[in-house]
Enzyme design. Structure first.
Site, short mmCIF file in Angstrom:
data_model
loop_
_atom_site.label_atom_id
_atom_site.label_comp_id
_atom_site.label_asym_id
_atom_site.label_seq_id
_atom_site.Cartn_x
_atom_site.Cartn_y
_atom_site.Cartn_z
N SER A 141 2.92 -6.19 -3.05
CA SER A 141 3.42 -6.50 -1.71
C SER A 141 4.93 -6.71 -1.74
O SER A 141 5.49 -7.20 -2.73
CB SER A 141 2.75 -7.78 -1.20
N TYR A 189 7.38 -3.59 3.61
CA TYR A 189 7.71 -4.12 4.94
C TYR A 189 9.22 -3.99 5.05
O TYR A 189 9.94 -4.26 4.07
CB TYR A 189 7.37 -5.60 5.06
N THR A 194 2.87 -0.18 5.37
CA THR A 194 1.88 -0.89 6.20
C THR A 194 2.34 -0.83 7.66
O THR A 194 3.45 -1.27 7.98
CB THR A 194 1.74 -2.35 5.73
N LYS A 231 -0.83 2.66 5.39
CA LYS A 231 -1.89 1.63 5.37
C LYS A 231 -2.02 1.00 6.75
O LYS A 231 -1.02 0.55 7.33
CB LYS A 231 -1.51 0.55 4.34
N SER A 250 -7.62 0.53 7.24
CA SER A 250 -7.49 -0.91 6.99
C SER A 250 -7.20 -1.64 8.29
O SER A 250 -6.48 -1.12 9.16
CB SER A 250 -6.32 -1.15 6.02
N HIS A 271 -6.14 -4.83 7.78
CA HIS A 271 -5.40 -5.93 7.12
C HIS A 271 -6.36 -7.08 6.80
O HIS A 271 -6.00 -8.26 6.84
CB HIS A 271 -4.28 -6.41 8.05
N GLY A 307 -13.37 -6.30 3.61
CA GLY A 307 -14.73 -6.84 3.52
C GLY A 307 -15.47 -6.52 2.25
O GLY A 307 -16.67 -6.82 2.14
N ARG A 351 -16.93 -7.11 -1.06
CA ARG A 351 -17.24 -8.27 -1.90
C ARG A 351 -18.24 -7.92 -3.00
O ARG A 351 -18.52 -8.73 -3.86
CB ARG A 351 -17.85 -9.41 -1.04
#
Ligand SMILES: Cc1cc2nc3c(=O)[nH]c(=O)nc-3n(C[C@H](O)[C@H](O)[C@H](O)COP(=O)(O)O)c2cc1C
Length: 393
Positions: A113, A136, A162, A260, A282, A284, A317, A319
Site C-alpha cells: 500500500s 494513491y 486503486t 483495483k 474489489s 475495498h 470476503g 476466509r
C-alpha cells in the site's frame, strides 16, 4: 511455528481473527475488522460465498494437485496474493515487511500500500516473491512519479491503481472509537485511549519499541520529506484519480498497470481500453461505498466483459480455501486476501501471516481433491452452482 502462539485450536482464519481481537486495542482491531456505514457490503462479501455450492466429480484420482498459476506472466505457487493493507505497521511492528516476507516464503506475491510505514526498498528486500506497488495520489503527480522511479529501481513489477477511494468511506467504528485522534498529532487527544491500550501491554510494548506512529516513507512531498501519517486523511480527499490520469500514469510507468476496485462490466471495458494489464474486482473489503454487491456476485459479469483480453483478479470476503476455489471457478485468475492475513499479522506478526497462508494452502489442496479437480487452471463454472438452483448452473 511456536505451540505457544499457535495452540491446536487455531485451525481457521476465524480463529486468527479471535486472537487478533484479544491482542489488539479495540480501536486498532476495529480499524482492521470494520467496514463502511451499516457494513452491508462487508457482510455480503463473506455471505455470498455461502450461496455457491460445489458440484464435485467423484472417484477421480490424481497424485499431484497443482495450485500454481501465472499472474502478469509470473508464476506463483498459490492462486492468491496479499492485498495492500494500509497502516499495517500499526497492526504489528513487523507490518509490511513481515507480510511481504511471509508471502515470499509461501511462493506468492505481495502488494504494498502507499500507506506504508516502511520504505518500499526494505519491503522488496524482505521478499523472495513478486511485489507490486499500490498507488494513491496523496501528494500529486511529481511525488507519484518519484515513487514510480523508486519502485521500478527496487524491483516492483506492477503498479496497482486503486480507483474506489474518491473520499474515504464512512467507517463508523473508527469514528466512534476516535481513530482520527489516535492518528492525530496531539498527545493530549490520545489520553482517552490509555486504559484500552494499557490493557493490551504486548501491543503497547511493540508499538513503543517500534517508535510509535511512522511517517509515509514512500510519499515524499517535494521540498519537505515524508508525509506525516496525520496528513493522510486530508490528502486522501484530494487524491481522487480519474480515467484521464491513466494517460500520464501509463507514460510514467512502463510496467503493467492493474486497476483495483472494478465492480461493473462497463468499467472493466474502460480499463481494457485504457491499457490495463489486469483488473481487480474489489469493493475495498466493504470499506468504501456500502451497499455495493459482493464481489463474487459481480465477478462473472466482469469476466464476460473483458472476454479474456486481460487478467481478472478479485478480492473481498475470502476466509477459506473453498472461497478461493469458487472465485477461480467463476473466472478469476487469482484472488487477493486482505483481512485473512492481517488477522494473522495482528495475532503474531510474520509467523501469524505464515499461519494464515498455511491454513489457506491446506484448505485449497483439500478442496481441490474433494472436488475432483487436480489443477487450479482446470476450474470452471461447471464445478459450482447457485444455492437453490436445483443442481443446474
Ligand atoms: C485494514 C485495511 C486497510 C486497507 N488498506 C488499503 C490500501 O491502503 N489500499 C488499497 O487499495 N486497499 C486497501 N484495503 C483493501 C484491501 O486491499 C482489499 O481490497 C480488501 O481487504 C479485501 O477484502 P478482505 O479484507 O475481505 O479480504 C485495506 C483493507 C483493510 C482491511
Amino acid at each position: 511455528m511456536s505451540r505457544h502462539l499457535y495452540p491446536p485450536h487455531i485451525v481457521n482464519i476465524e480463529d486468527l481473527r479471535r486472537l487478533a481481537k484479544l491482542r489488539l486495542p479495540q480501536v486498532v482491531f476495529d480499524y482492521l475488522d470494520g467496514g463502511a456505514e451499516a457494513e452491508i457490503t462487508l457482510q455480503e462479501n463473506c455471505r455470498a460465498f455461502r450461496d455457491l455450492q460445489f458440484r464435485p466429480r467423484l472417484a477421480v484420482a490424481f497424485e499431484e494437485c497443482n495450485l500454481r498459476t501465472r499472474v502478469l506472466g509470473t508464476e506463483i505457487a498459490l492462486p492468491l496474493l496479499l492485498a495492500p493493507v494500509g497502516y499495517s505497521r500499526m497492526i504489528h511492528p513487523g507490518g509490511e515487511v513481515a507480510a511481504a516476507a511471509a508471502a515470499g516464503a509461501a511462493g506468492t506475491g505481495y502488494i504494498l500500500s502507499t500507506i506504508s510505514g516502511y520504505k518500499l526498498e526494505n519491503v522488496k528486500a524482505a521478499t523472495s516473491g513478486p511485489a507490486w506497488f499500490q498507488l494513491y495520489l496523496l501528494a500529486g503527480r511529481e511525488a507519484a512519479e518519484a515513487t514510480f522511479e523508486r519502485a521500478r529501481a527496487a524491483g516492483f513489477s506492477a503498479l496497482v491503481l486503486t480507483i474506489d477511494t474518491a473520499v474515504s468511506g464512512m467507517r463508523e467504528r473508527d469514528w466512534r472509537n476516535g481513530m482520527e485522534q489516535l492518528l492525530g498529532a496531539s498527545v493530549f487527544a490520545k489520553l482517552p485511549f490509555l486504559p484500552e491500550i494499557v490493557a493490551h501491554p504486548r501491543w503497547l510494548a511493540n508499538f513503543l519499541r517500534d517508535g510509535g506512529m511512522p511517517e509515509l516513507e514512500n510519499v515524499i512531498i517535494p521540498g519537505k520529506g515524508p508525509m506525516p501519517l496525520t496528513d493522510v486523511a486530508s490528502a486522501l480527499k484530494r487524491s481522487v484519480v480519474t480515467w484521464d490520469d491513466l494517460q500520464w500514469i501509463r507514460e510514467s510507468w512502463s510496467g503493467p498497470l492493474v486497476i483495483k476496485g472494478i465492480l461493473t462490466g462497463d468499467d472493466a471495458r474502460r480499463a481494457v481500453d485504457h491499457g490495463a494489464a489486469a483488473v481487480i474486482v474489489s469493493n475495498h473489503g466493504g470499506r468504501q461505498l456500502d451497499s455495493v454487491p459482493a464481489t463474487i456476485r459481480v465477478l462473472p459479469e466482469i469476466v464476460a466483459a473483458v472476454g479474456g483480453q486481460i487478467e481478472v483478479l478479485m478480492d473481498g470476503g475470502i476466509r477459506r480455501g473453498s472461497d478461493i476455489v469458487k472465485a477461480l471457478c467463476l473466472g478469476a485468475r487469482a484472488v487477493l486476501i486482505g483481512r485473512a492475513y492481517a488477522y494473522g499479522m495482528a495475532a503474531a506478526g510474520e509467523p501469524g501471516v505464515r499461519r494464515a497462508l498455511e491454513i489457506l494452502r491446506a484448505d485449497l489442496e483439500r478442496t481441490m481433491r474433494l472436488l475432483g479437480c487436480g489443477d487450479v487452471k482446470d476450474l470452471n463454472p461447471s464445478f459450482v452452482e447457485a444455492r437453490g438452483s436445483g443442481g443446474r448452473n
